[in-house]
Design a protein around this motif. Sequence first.
Motif, PDB file in Angstrom:
ATOM      1  N   PRO A  35       0.842  -1.198   0.000  1.00  0.00           N
ATOM      2  CA  PRO A  35       0.000   0.000   0.000  1.00  0.00           C
ATOM      3  C   PRO A  35       0.878   1.249   0.000  1.00  0.00           C
ATOM      4  N   LEU A  36       0.573   2.176  -0.881  1.00  0.00           N
ATOM      5  CA  LEU A  36       1.455   3.348  -1.025  1.00  0.00           C
ATOM      6  C   LEU A  36       1.100   4.468  -0.038  1.00  0.00           C
ATOM      7  N   ALA A  37       0.067   4.255   0.738  1.00  0.00           N
ATOM      8  CA  ALA A  37      -0.264   5.196   1.811  1.00  0.00           C
ATOM      9  C   ALA A  37      -0.045   4.480   3.142  1.00  0.00           C
ATOM     10  N   VAL A  38       0.667   5.162   4.038  1.00  0.00           N
ATOM     11  CA  VAL A  38       0.955   4.573   5.347  1.00  0.00           C
ATOM     12  C   VAL A  38      -0.350   4.444   6.130  1.00  0.00           C
ATOM     13  N   PRO A  39      -0.614   3.295   6.727  1.00  0.00           N
ATOM     14  CA  PRO A  39      -1.845   3.146   7.523  1.00  0.00           C
ATOM     15  C   PRO A  39      -1.848   4.097   8.723  1.00  0.00           C
ATOM     16  N   ALA A  40      -3.006   4.476   9.156  1.00  0.00           N
ATOM     17  CA  ALA A  40      -3.120   5.369  10.314  1.00  0.00           C
ATOM     18  C   ALA A  40      -2.441   4.724  11.518  1.00  0.00           C
ATOM     19  N   GLY A  41      -1.664   5.526  12.254  1.00  0.00           N
ATOM     20  CA  GLY A  41      -1.013   5.023  13.462  1.00  0.00           C
ATOM     21  C   GLY A  41       0.364   4.437  13.217  1.00  0.00           C
ATOM     22  N   SER A  42       0.687   4.147  11.981  1.00  0.00           N
ATOM     23  CA  SER A  42       2.009   3.580  11.682  1.00  0.00           C
ATOM     24  C   SER A  42       3.063   4.678  11.678  1.00  0.00           C
ATOM     25  N   LYS A  43       4.273   4.337  12.074  1.00  0.00           N
ATOM     26  CA  LYS A  43       5.369   5.313  12.029  1.00  0.00           C
ATOM     27  C   LYS A  43       6.309   5.023  10.868  1.00  0.00           C
ATOM     28  N   THR A  44       5.859   4.200   9.951  1.00  0.00           N
ATOM     29  CA  THR A  44       6.696   3.887   8.793  1.00  0.00           C
ATOM     30  C   THR A  44       6.593   4.998   7.752  1.00  0.00           C
ATOM     31  N   VAL A  45       7.454   4.893   6.735  1.00  0.00           N
ATOM     32  CA  VAL A  45       7.285   5.744   5.567  1.00  0.00           C
ATOM     33  C   VAL A  45       7.323   4.844   4.333  1.00  0.00           C
ATOM     34  N   VAL A  46       6.630   5.289   3.289  1.00  0.00           N
ATOM     35  CA  VAL A  46       6.711   4.593   2.007  1.00  0.00           C
ATOM     36  C   VAL A  46       7.516   5.472   1.064  1.00  0.00           C
ATOM     37  N   ILE A  89       6.776   9.128  -0.315  1.00  0.00           N
ATOM     38  CA  ILE A  89       5.452   9.372  -0.902  1.00  0.00           C
ATOM     39  C   ILE A  89       4.340   9.304   0.140  1.00  0.00           C
ATOM     40  N   SER A  90       4.659   8.759   1.303  1.00  0.00           N
ATOM     41  CA  SER A  90       3.676   8.778   2.398  1.00  0.00           C
ATOM     42  C   SER A  90       4.453   8.569   3.689  1.00  0.00           C
ATOM     43  N   SER A  91       4.089   9.290   4.740  1.00  0.00           N
ATOM     44  CA  SER A  91       4.867   9.197   5.978  1.00  0.00           C
ATOM     45  C   SER A  91       3.972   9.177   7.207  1.00  0.00           C
ATOM     46  N   GLY A  92       4.262   8.252   8.115  1.00  0.00           N
ATOM     47  CA  GLY A  92       3.633   8.253   9.426  1.00  0.00           C
ATOM     48  C   GLY A  92       4.610   8.716  10.489  1.00  0.00           C
ATOM     49  N   HIS A  93       5.773   9.158  10.030  1.00  0.00           N
ATOM     50  CA  HIS A  93       6.835   9.545  10.974  1.00  0.00           C
ATOM     51  C   HIS A  93       6.942  11.061  11.011  1.00  0.00           C
ATOM     52  N   GLU A 109      13.965  -2.211  -5.620  1.00  0.00           N
ATOM     53  CA  GLU A 109      12.595  -2.322  -6.153  1.00  0.00           C
ATOM     54  C   GLU A 109      12.068  -0.900  -6.366  1.00  0.00           C
ATOM     55  N   GLU A 110      10.845  -0.817  -6.860  1.00  0.00           N
ATOM     56  CA  GLU A 110      10.295   0.511  -7.143  1.00  0.00           C
ATOM     57  C   GLU A 110       9.777   1.233  -5.897  1.00  0.00           C
ATOM     58  N   TYR A 111       9.097   0.489  -5.042  1.00  0.00           N
ATOM     59  CA  TYR A 111       8.498   1.076  -3.839  1.00  0.00           C
ATOM     60  C   TYR A 111       8.904   0.247  -2.627  1.00  0.00           C
ATOM     61  N   THR A 112       9.212   0.929  -1.551  1.00  0.00           N
ATOM     62  CA  THR A 112       9.625   0.211  -0.340  1.00  0.00           C
ATOM     63  C   THR A 112       8.973   0.855   0.876  1.00  0.00           C
ATOM     64  N   VAL A 113       8.523   0.014   1.779  1.00  0.00           N
ATOM     65  CA  VAL A 113       8.060   0.505   3.079  1.00  0.00           C
ATOM     66  C   VAL A 113       9.263   0.463   4.027  1.00  0.00           C
ATOM     67  N   ILE A 114       9.596   1.615   4.579  1.00  0.00           N
ATOM     68  CA  ILE A 114      10.740   1.696   5.490  1.00  0.00           C
ATOM     69  C   ILE A 114      10.200   1.647   6.921  1.00  0.00           C
ATOM     70  N   ASP A 115      10.535   0.580   7.619  1.00  0.00           N
ATOM     71  CA  ASP A 115      10.004   0.397   8.977  1.00  0.00           C
ATOM     72  C   ASP A 115      10.735   1.242  10.016  1.00  0.00           C
ATOM     73  N   ASN A 116      11.962   1.592   9.701  1.00  0.00           N
ATOM     74  CA  ASN A 116      12.771   2.358  10.674  1.00  0.00           C
ATOM     75  C   ASN A 116      13.274   3.645  10.025  1.00  0.00           C
ATOM     76  N   PRO A 117      12.369   4.598   9.827  1.00  0.00           N
ATOM     77  CA  PRO A 117      12.743   5.822   9.085  1.00  0.00           C
ATOM     78  C   PRO A 117      13.837   6.628   9.785  1.00  0.00           C
ATOM     79  N   GLU A 118      14.049   6.368  11.084  1.00  0.00           N
ATOM     80  CA  GLU A 118      15.104   7.107  11.792  1.00  0.00           C
ATOM     81  C   GLU A 118      16.489   6.775  11.233  1.00  0.00           C
ATOM     82  N   THR A 119      16.604   5.739  10.401  1.00  0.00           N
ATOM     83  CA  THR A 119      17.900   5.432   9.765  1.00  0.00           C
ATOM     84  C   THR A 119      18.112   6.236   8.479  1.00  0.00           C
ATOM     85  N   LEU A 120      17.108   6.991   8.068  1.00  0.00           N
ATOM     86  CA  LEU A 120      17.227   7.757   6.811  1.00  0.00           C
ATOM     87  C   LEU A 120      17.857   9.119   7.056  1.00  0.00           C
ATOM     88  N   PHE A 121      18.602   9.582   6.072  1.00  0.00           N
ATOM     89  CA  PHE A 121      19.143  10.937   6.117  1.00  0.00           C
ATOM     90  C   PHE A 121      18.369  11.818   5.152  1.00  0.00           C
TER      91      PHE A 121
END
Lengths: 355, 355
Positions: A35-46, A89-93, A109-121
């Motif tokens: 899903p390209l939109a982060v579900p409500a309550g999730s802290k992930t980002v797509v 493209i979508s963020s719960g963080h 891949e083309e789209y990825t759900v990042i479970d730990n966005p705090e590792t991103l710069f």
Amino acid sequence: MAATVVSNKRVILKRYVTGLVSEDDMEVVTVEAPPLAVPAGSKTVVVKNLYISCDPYMRNRMTYHEEPSYVPDFVLGEVLVNFGVMKVISSGHQDFNAGDLVWGITGWEEYTVIDNPETLFKINHPELPLSYYTGILGMPGLTAYGGFFEVAKPKKGEYVFISSAFGAVGQIVGQLAKITGCYVVGSAGSDEKVNLLKTKFGFDDAFNYKKELDLEATLKRCFPDGIDIYFENVGGAMLDAVLPNMRVAGRIAACGMISQYNLEQPEGVYNTICIVTKRLRMQGFLVFDFYDKYYQIEEQIARYLKEGKVAYTEDVVEGLDAAPAALVKLFTSSSIGKQLVAVAREHKAEHANFI
Amino acid sequence: MAATVVSNKRVILKRYVTGLVSEDDMEVVTVEAPPLAVPAGSKTVVVKNLYISCDPYMRNRMTYHEEPSYVPDFVLGEVLVNFGVMKVISSGHQDFNAGDLVWGITGWEEYTVIDNPETLFKINHPELPLSYYTGILGMPGLTAYGGFFEVAKPKKGEYVFISSAFGAVGQIVGQLAKITGCYVVGSAGSDEKVNLLKTKFGFDDAFNYKKELDLEATLKRCFPDGIDIYFENVGGAMLDAVLPNMRVAGRIAACGMISQYNLEQPEGVYNTICIVTKRLRMQGFLVFDFYDKYYQIEEQIARYLKEGKVAYTEDVVEGLDAAPAALVKLFTSSSIGKQLVAVAREHKAEHANFI
């Protein structure tokens, strides 16, 4: 958007690798995108992946290890992961918003759900080519800067040798060493690379290790007074040739050992006694050791790029279908410049060769 | 005194050594002693040698090196030199007076003229056995203390492995590690030494490397959670077995590689990749690195000795005639305790086994 079926092309590990990695060890498949939109309550980002990086250390992750290695093995049938440049493209963080440009660990891949966005710069210099964040402004740049300044601790006038000097990290180290006022020699695997090291990257000297019969003698010729700093990307026979050429109190910054990654049985190193007799410090490091200094280093390197103080080259292939071949090129010495894959070009026509 | 002819027994290098050192590589000769009174205007001192030390690094000096090694080669026909305990019998140097007890580099002979007395250390604890200044209070003690605290930088609770743990340096390192609150395992070359390490020197565990078929597995058994600090005295196959057993961010304090000194061709080390993947620091050092801290360290070790916090053993042979055989013993694993030669006993009957 949740109801729309979006496809997601990806590169998976088809079989564990033994010996030299080949394209057949990977497979490009198309699956349904998450899903390209982060579900409500999730802290992930797509994220939508724009560029993914091909790096030598990935080879280690393609082999099955009985005991856990320093990075987790890739999983059979699962997507490869590595550093890339992405658009959120979508963020719960709270730290990220849709549209943000970031770099960090993502999927091939083309789209990825990042479970730990705090590792991103965050990318603070989008005016520079975005793809540079897979290289000089990303992991290789941080590795080079941290490994050289924090581990090797150079002083002006010192003698620096860099193996695999045309590699993503080596190119940058050499230029940082020149800026520091060191004498710099690099080794590479083709005459074309040797020539570019001397003409475009400002190395004082360089040699094609494939043409040298006696590496120890070659280094003695290049460094009649010995080597203060060896930036180690190769290992094996090259390390063995370097050790007797080191000066007292020299430092070996051990970044990688690419010559060994595809061997079933690693090469022996016979001259380790030099570590005692020359009081050498040989120290391994990983990019994570320097994560806390990234944004300072990003500013410094961006400044060098804008001032034309460092050159940079890329070897870009287009599309995920070409990604397996691009990874293999790292180990056949045929990449000319930082090897990466353009997954999607949507930002701007940034490949006008900045330098 | 100048007119009196005094004889001077000495051990000379008879031939350059290849392979295992043997008694026949040395010769005991008697020559005329140098003038025992320092000439007017000279800044030298003349010493009477009381104890001389047998140390593994001397083997390196007995081989002819085309290129200068880290310590000068011994000269054919000339007296061997190494650390010893001496009494000053005449001094032209303001810091020394006749009667002073000192330790430092001297000749394997009865009387030596020291041209650079500033390299000598005063002995501040003559109430302890003077011979200890060839060992725990001399070069090996300073090497052990500096190598462990300054290079390995231990923390309480860390896992420490020491090879050649019954050697002069290893024994001391093990005890310093226990005082620091580390878990300590040592390797040695006989069951007797292994037993003493555990009973007398307080090691948590020890093993006889000659009885182990698979050193890597042995270390895995001794350190199921891995090794934080390896105090390296051996090199070669032992180093190779240690590397995969190191923990992330471990330190290898490279003091010596005795297993390699008598080999024509050194053994290969195949697991150097671990230096990268585990981010290890491997660092060589020499006792000279710690010279400026000697008097502090002397006080600390003297205190430990007096408080009974460290044990110490010596293997003393009597007289210069026995010196060649004593040196050879270092390499046949047959010294039990710090190997030294009593050249002259004139101070007191100090060998009452202090601990």
